[in-house]
Each structure stands twice: as C-alpha cells, then as structure tokens.
Design an enzyme around this catalytic site. Structure first.
Site, PDB file in Angstrom:
ATOM      1  CB  ILE A  17      -0.889  -0.177   0.901  1.00  0.00           C
ATOM      2  CG1 ILE A  17      -2.014   1.262   1.255  1.00  0.00           C
ATOM      3  CG2 ILE A  17      -0.411   0.093   2.529  1.00  0.00           C
ATOM      4  CD1 ILE A  17      -3.577   0.611   1.139  1.00  0.00           C
ATOM      5  N   GLY A  38       2.356  -3.831  10.951  1.00  0.00           N
ATOM      6  CA  GLY A  38       1.522  -3.935   9.645  1.00  0.00           C
ATOM      7  C   GLY A  38       1.602  -2.723   8.741  1.00  0.00           C
ATOM      8  CG  ASP A  40      -0.236   2.266  12.215  1.00  0.00           C
ATOM      9  OD1 ASP A  40      -0.149   3.349  11.854  1.00  0.00           O
ATOM     10  OD2 ASP A  40      -0.477   2.105  13.396  1.00  0.00           O
ATOM     11  N   GLY A 132      -5.528  -8.074   9.599  1.00  0.00           N
ATOM     12  CA  GLY A 132      -4.312  -8.632  10.109  1.00  0.00           C
ATOM     13  C   GLY A 132      -4.365  -8.890  11.706  1.00  0.00           C
ATOM     14  CE1 TYR A 134      -5.618  -3.917  16.520  1.00  0.00           C
ATOM     15  CE2 TYR A 134      -7.547  -2.472  15.136  1.00  0.00           C
ATOM     16  CZ  TYR A 134      -6.155  -2.693  16.393  1.00  0.00           C
ATOM     17  OH  TYR A 134      -5.840  -1.733  16.954  1.00  0.00           O
TER      18      TYR A 134
HETATM   19  P1  ADP Z   1      -5.045  -4.513  11.461  1.00  0.00           P
HETATM   20  O1  ADP Z   1      -4.440  -4.123  12.768  1.00  0.00           O
HETATM   21  O2  ADP Z   1      -6.285  -3.496  11.069  1.00  0.00           O
HETATM   22  O3  ADP Z   1      -5.657  -5.839  11.405  1.00  0.00           O
HETATM   23  P2  ADP Z   1      -2.639  -4.922   9.588  1.00  0.00           P
HETATM   24  O4  ADP Z   1      -1.708  -4.000   9.189  1.00  0.00           O
HETATM   25  O5  ADP Z   1      -2.159  -5.834  10.809  1.00  0.00           O
HETATM   26  O6  ADP Z   1      -4.168  -4.284  10.330  1.00  0.00           O
HETATM   27  O7  ADP Z   1      -3.269  -5.872   8.478  1.00  0.00           O
HETATM   28  C1  ADP Z   1      -4.197  -5.487   7.663  1.00  0.00           C
HETATM   29  C2  ADP Z   1      -3.980  -6.148   6.369  1.00  0.00           C
HETATM   30  O8  ADP Z   1      -3.092  -5.525   5.581  1.00  0.00           O
HETATM   31  C3  ADP Z   1      -3.920  -7.471   6.334  1.00  0.00           C
HETATM   32  O9  ADP Z   1      -4.435  -8.381   5.376  1.00  0.00           O
HETATM   33  C4  ADP Z   1      -2.282  -7.540   5.911  1.00  0.00           C
HETATM   34  O10 ADP Z   1      -1.976  -8.732   5.159  1.00  0.00           O
HETATM   35  C5  ADP Z   1      -2.439  -6.443   5.047  1.00  0.00           C
HETATM   36  N1  ADP Z   1      -1.006  -5.702   4.790  1.00  0.00           N
HETATM   37  C6  ADP Z   1       0.206  -5.514   5.850  1.00  0.00           C
HETATM   38  N2  ADP Z   1       1.064  -4.796   5.381  1.00  0.00           N
HETATM   39  C7  ADP Z   1       0.660  -4.568   4.111  1.00  0.00           C
HETATM   40  C8  ADP Z   1       1.226  -3.521   3.149  1.00  0.00           C
HETATM   41  N3  ADP Z   1       2.552  -3.113   3.444  1.00  0.00           N
HETATM   42  N4  ADP Z   1       0.553  -3.207   1.816  1.00  0.00           N
HETATM   43  C9  ADP Z   1      -0.633  -3.753   1.788  1.00  0.00           C
HETATM   44  N5  ADP Z   1      -1.279  -4.595   2.628  1.00  0.00           N
HETATM   45  C10 ADP Z   1      -0.735  -5.041   3.817  1.00  0.00           C
END
Ligand code: ADP
Length: 179
Positions: A17, A38, A40, A132, A134
């Site tokens: 992303i 993740g 964030d 992810g 959560y």
């Molecule tokens: P949450 O805490 O809301 O669950 P996460 O960041 O742990 O959020 O993950 C949300 C989703 O984004 C997951 O499906 C994860 O695989 C995906 N993800 C993690 N890093 C990236 C990234 N750099 N770009 C796109 N998607 C990502």
C-alpha cells in the site's frame, strides 16, 4: 459523456500500500494514532516523521484525547509517500462478531470515503482493514469492504477511483470473488 460505472471505478492491486500512486492511502491504524505494526508500521516507515507529527497534533485535540475510536477516520499528510494524504481509520478488533464488529468495519470504509469526498480526492487505496493482527475473518471483511465502497461510489462523485490493495494470494482471490 456518460459517467463511468461503479465497477469501472474500482481496481484490485496485489502489492504494498505504501507504493500506491493515489491521492490518499488508508491506514489500518490503532486508536493511539502513534504507530504500530502491519500497514501502520509500513506507512510511518515509508512516509517519514511528518505523518506522526500531524497524528500527535490530532491527538492533542480534546476530541481525541482518549484516542480515535474504532470506525472513525482522520486525514493527514502523506509525508514522503507517493500518496499526498493518509486517511487513518481504526478497525474493530474481532471478538467473534457479536460486539458490533460488522457495523464498526463498515463505518471505517464509510467515514474514510466521506473524508476523501470532503477533500475531493480523486483516488483512494484501501488495505484489508482489521484483517491482520485485529483478526477479522477475511471473507466477511472483504464482503463488507466491497459492499460499502460500491454503495458509496453509486451515490457519490468523489473519490473517482478506489483501489483495493491486497498483500497475499488468498486476499486477492476473495476480492476477485466478491467483485
Ligand atoms: P489490522 O491491525 O487492522 O488488522 P494490519 O496492518 O495488521 O491491520 O493488516 C491489515 C491487512 O493488510 C492484512 O490483510 C495484511 O496482510 C495487510 N498488509 C500488511 N502490510 C501491508 C502493506 N504494506 N500493504 C498492503 N497490505 C498490507
């Protein structure tokens, strides 16, 4: 000229992303707004300190002294990201589905899109919020994401385009099925 259909305004991309060249990327933030893992972690790492500085200013306002509640969204600069802005939204933590998780997740999409429209942003990229750490089941989360985005696009001119960004093959397949 006829306006593009809703399906023409949605893209599916497998990748990171933080690399999306859109007006805003949505951050799956936590309620502190002060960074995490993740999506964030990746956004703050790549976007640099300007994002965190604005998050701290938001947290200093009386409205957010206890943090950003699940389902709500705020907007900051994109710092050094290709995206000009980051829309930070806090997904619900999955507790089995009986604690308002579907409504809160729908609110994340709706409120992020509302902010994008208020700022007349052309394009917004969403990760799979809450899917992810959560722990939201991916199939159910994907269905809510697609439903909320289609509903919004059918009623609003902005954002013109929404990009769903998936990291893994399973998520990409779920979006393909749902779309
Ligand atoms: P949450 O805490 O809301 O669950 P996460 O960041 O742990 O959020 O993950 C949300 C989703 O984004 C997951 O499906 C994860 O695989 C995906 N993800 C993690 N890093 C990236 C990234 N750099 N770009 C796109 N998607 C990502």
């Amino acid at each position: 000229m006829a306006s593009p259909t809703v399906s023409n305004r949605i893209q599916l991309v497998q990748g990171d992303i933080t690399r999306q060249e859109v007006s805003a990327v949505v951050n799956a933030a936590n309620s502190t707004l002060l960074g995490g893992g993740g999506v964030d972690g990746a956004i703050h790492r790549t976007g640099g300190p300007a994002i965190l500085e604005e998050c701290r200013i938001i947290r200093a306002s009386p409205d957010y002294k206890d943090g950003l509640p699940a389902g709500q969204a705020v907007i900051t600069t994109g710092g050094k990201l290709p995206a000009a802005h980051v829309i930070h939204t806090v997904g619900p933590i999955w507790h089995g589905g009986q604690q308002g998780e579907p409504e809160l997740l729908a609110n994340c999409y709706h409120n992020s899109l509302r902010l994008a429209a208020e700022h007349q942003l052309a394009s917004v990229a969403f990760p799979g919020i809450s899917t992810g750490v959560y722990g939201y089941p991916k199939k159910e989360a994907t269905s809510i994401a697609v439903r909320e985005v289609c509903q919004w696009l059918s009623e609003n001119q902005f954002p013109q385009t929404v990009v769903f960004v998936t990291f893994d093959d399973e998520s990409r397949r779920l979006y393909e099925q749902e779309l």
